[in-house]
Design a protein around this motif. Structure first.
Motif, PDB file in Angstrom:
ATOM      1  N   ARG A   1       1.580  -0.956  -3.283  1.00 19.69           N
ATOM      2  CA  ARG A   1       2.070  -1.487  -2.007  1.00 19.69           C
ATOM      3  C   ARG A   1       2.168  -3.001  -2.035  1.00 19.69           C
ATOM      4  O   ARG A   1       2.761  -3.603  -1.145  1.00 19.69           O
ATOM      5  CB  ARG A   1       1.133  -1.057  -0.874  1.00 19.69           C
ATOM      6  CG  ARG A   1      -0.306  -1.563  -1.042  1.00 19.69           C
ATOM      7  CD  ARG A   1      -1.187  -1.101   0.085  1.00 19.69           C
ATOM      8  NE  ARG A   1      -2.576  -1.485  -0.139  1.00 19.69           N
ATOM      9  CZ  ARG A   1      -3.550  -1.354   0.766  1.00 19.69           C
ATOM     10  NH1 ARG A   1      -3.266  -0.843   1.947  1.00 19.69           N
ATOM     11  NH2 ARG A   1      -4.782  -1.708   0.487  1.00 19.69           N
ATOM     12  N   LEU A   2       1.589  -3.643  -3.057  1.00 21.11           N
ATOM     13  CA  LEU A   2       1.646  -5.104  -3.152  1.00 21.11           C
ATOM     14  C   LEU A   2       2.688  -5.591  -4.157  1.00 21.11           C
ATOM     15  O   LEU A   2       2.675  -6.764  -4.521  1.00 21.11           O
ATOM     16  CB  LEU A   2       0.261  -5.673  -3.510  1.00 21.11           C
ATOM     17  CG  LEU A   2      -0.782  -5.620  -2.401  1.00 21.11           C
ATOM     18  CD1 LEU A   2      -2.097  -6.231  -2.874  1.00 21.11           C
ATOM     19  CD2 LEU A   2      -0.310  -6.328  -1.139  1.00 21.11           C
TER      20      LEU A   2
ATOM     21  N   GLY B   1      -7.558   0.983   4.737  1.00 26.31           N
ATOM     22  CA  GLY B   1      -6.914   0.055   3.818  1.00 26.31           C
ATOM     23  C   GLY B   1      -7.463   0.145   2.412  1.00 26.31           C
ATOM     24  O   GLY B   1      -6.830  -0.328   1.460  1.00 26.31           O
TER      25      GLY B   1
ATOM     26  N   PHE C   1      -1.062  -7.655   4.256  1.00 28.18           N
ATOM     27  CA  PHE C   1      -1.355  -6.361   4.864  1.00 28.18           C
ATOM     28  C   PHE C   1      -0.912  -6.328   6.326  1.00 28.18           C
ATOM     29  O   PHE C   1      -0.444  -5.300   6.813  1.00 28.18           O
ATOM     30  CB  PHE C   1      -2.844  -6.060   4.734  1.00 28.18           C
ATOM     31  CG  PHE C   1      -3.337  -6.141   3.314  1.00 28.18           C
ATOM     32  CD1 PHE C   1      -3.022  -5.154   2.395  1.00 28.18           C
ATOM     33  CD2 PHE C   1      -4.098  -7.226   2.887  1.00 28.18           C
ATOM     34  CE1 PHE C   1      -3.454  -5.232   1.085  1.00 28.18           C
ATOM     35  CE2 PHE C   1      -4.541  -7.316   1.583  1.00 28.18           C
ATOM     36  CZ  PHE C   1      -4.211  -6.318   0.677  1.00 28.18           C
TER      37      PHE C   1
ATOM     38  N   ASP D   1       2.255  -3.837   8.011  1.00 25.51           N
ATOM     39  CA  ASP D   1       1.922  -2.908   9.091  1.00 25.51           C
ATOM     40  C   ASP D   1       3.182  -2.612   9.906  1.00 25.51           C
ATOM     41  O   ASP D   1       3.923  -3.530  10.260  1.00 25.51           O
ATOM     42  CB  ASP D   1       0.846  -3.523   9.986  1.00 25.51           C
ATOM     43  CG  ASP D   1       0.281  -2.527  10.981  1.00 25.51           C
ATOM     44  OD1 ASP D   1       1.047  -2.049  11.841  1.00 25.51           O
ATOM     45  OD2 ASP D   1      -0.931  -2.241  10.918  1.00 25.51           O
TER      46      ASP D   1
END
Length: 426
Positions: A61-62, A262, A303, A307
């Motif tokens: 996700r990064l 998370g 993060f 969202d």
């Protein structure tokens, strides 16, 4: 080329630019959902000039923050390998063992971005460790096997370092473990694990999401039930793709648990090799482990931006951007900053040596400010040019040299080598 003998057999290593590189070295072997065993000794010379694999994983996700990390690596379950980078003719140098981040879901120690050549040139031997991730490493379907396997992998790697690092010019009595994000969380778990006692005496914790480590029991139970229910075949014989599909289902179930979701996977306290509580274990370890711990000023910014609710900020224009930055700073304090300050204070109170740091540097026009992962290009000299967090700018060479020197000095002499117990990098 040269050959170095180890407990797992002779290795053909590469000598280049004043450094010895040994890559893809097996330190252990393991069946699915089973604890690791020391890798058997090979009778023939093993080629350690090519990179080893990463654990099977979905895209990180990064990737929109630091760029792809393991896209150049093979992925397979037989992934318990490490790499060693050392100055040629090294003798008795401090050892630094790196545990990568990635929320216990992604990443790999063999990734080119984590090449530690310039860090090794500071007079240390660097070991990069790859370990099992996600379902394969931290949350086994009910009845299929043990949990905390990724942590057991890390401990197995430290035993390999103890037994073999002298052959590369490292001092097995002067070992520092260091890691970022989930890797930093791993370092805390290693400090707490009785079976890792004595394998290292210094630790560097970078951006560990310590504030997301509480009240995880209900989430873990729900995720295990989801895993078990989603797999329609034997977990021991299911395909890797089926395991990853079940993992995605479990992550979706975790989302209703708020901030702790998370970090859906990770070491489970109270199960082998960990004690029931982290804080008591750390208090007992503090007098024997020197600690350097910190975070980045805007750790939480990526993060917050990912969202789904962040879209409302964009609709408000400049005001929305200010609100988003405010929210990111608050969450950074909750998950990273306040927890770091409290842990350092407690470490000091029980007689441990501790120093803290914060990274405030950011490139011009950085989309996430001084965000999560931003210090990594300062430590490791792989190609980070595709990392969106850098906004197309190179890292400042003087700052990178300062960071590497500080980390290496700490590995050499601990907190006494630091100019202050409260470091800031601008």
């Amino acid at each position: 080329m040269a050959t170095i003998d180890t407990t797992t057999g002779p290795l053909r290593v590469e000598h280049r630019d004043g450094l010895t590189h040994a890559r893809g070295v097996p330190y252990a072997t393991a069946e699915r959902f089973r604890p690791p065993r020391p890798a058997p000794r090979s009778a023939t010379v093993r080629d350690a000039t090519v990179r080893g694999p990463a654990c099977p994983q979905d895209p990180s996700r990064l990737d929109n923050v630091n760029g792809p990390i393991i896209d150049q690596l093979e992925q397979r379950e037989d992934c318990l390998v490490l790499s060693v980078t050392a100055p040629i003719e090294a003798a008795g140098l401090p050892v630094m063992v790196w545990f990568h981040g990635g929320a216990y879901l992604s990443g790999g120690g063999e990734a080119p971005k984590y090449d530690p050549d310039d860090l090794a040139r500071e007079g240390v031997v660097v070991v990069n460790v790859t370990y099992r991730l996600g379902v394969l490493g931290y949350l086994t379907p009910a009845g299929a096997g043990a949990d905390n396997l990724g942590l057991l992998d890390q401990i197995a790697a430290l035993f390999w370092v103890r037994d073999n690092i002298a052959a590369f010019g490292g001092d097995p009595e002067t070992v520092t473990v260091f890691g970022q994000s989930a890797g930093g969380d791993s370092v805390l778990a290693l400090i707490a694990a009785p079976s890792a006692k004595g394998l290292f005496h210094r630790a560097i914790v970078q951006s560990a999401p310590t504030g997301a480590r509480s009240d995880r029991t209900a989430m873990t139970q729900a995720m295990r039930a989801a895993l078990t229910g989603h797999l329609d075949s034997d977990p021991l014989t299911a395909s890797t793709d089926q395991i990853l599909a079940a993992q995605r289902h479990a992550i979706a179930v975790a989302q209703k648990f708020g901030v702790v979701s998370g970090l859906p996977f990770g070491p489970i306290y109270g199960l082998d090799p960990l004690p029931i509580t982290l804080h008591q274990a750390l208090a007992e370890a503090a007098p024997r482990v020197e600690l350097l711990i910190g975070y980045t000023r805007d750790d939480a910014a990526p993060f917050v931006a990912m969202d789904p609710r962040a879209g409302a900020f964009a609709e408000l224009g400049p005001l929305g951007r200010r609100i988003e930055r405010f929210v990111a700073r608050r969450i950074t304090a909750k998950v990273f900053g306040d927890a770091t300050t409290e842990l350092a204070r407690n470490w000091n109170d029980v007689g441990g040596d501790v120093a803290t740091f914060r990274f405030d540097w950011q490139p011009p026009d950085a989309p996430f400010g001084a965000c999560h992962c931003l210090e990594l290009p300062l430590l490791f000299n792989g190609d980070w040019s595709d990392a969106p967090m850098l906004a197309g700018h190179p890292v400042p060479t003087s700052l990178a040299a300062e960071v590497r020197r500080t980390w290496a000095d700490f590995a050499r002499r601990g907190t006494e080598a630091l100019p202050t117990r409260t470091l800031r990098f601008h």
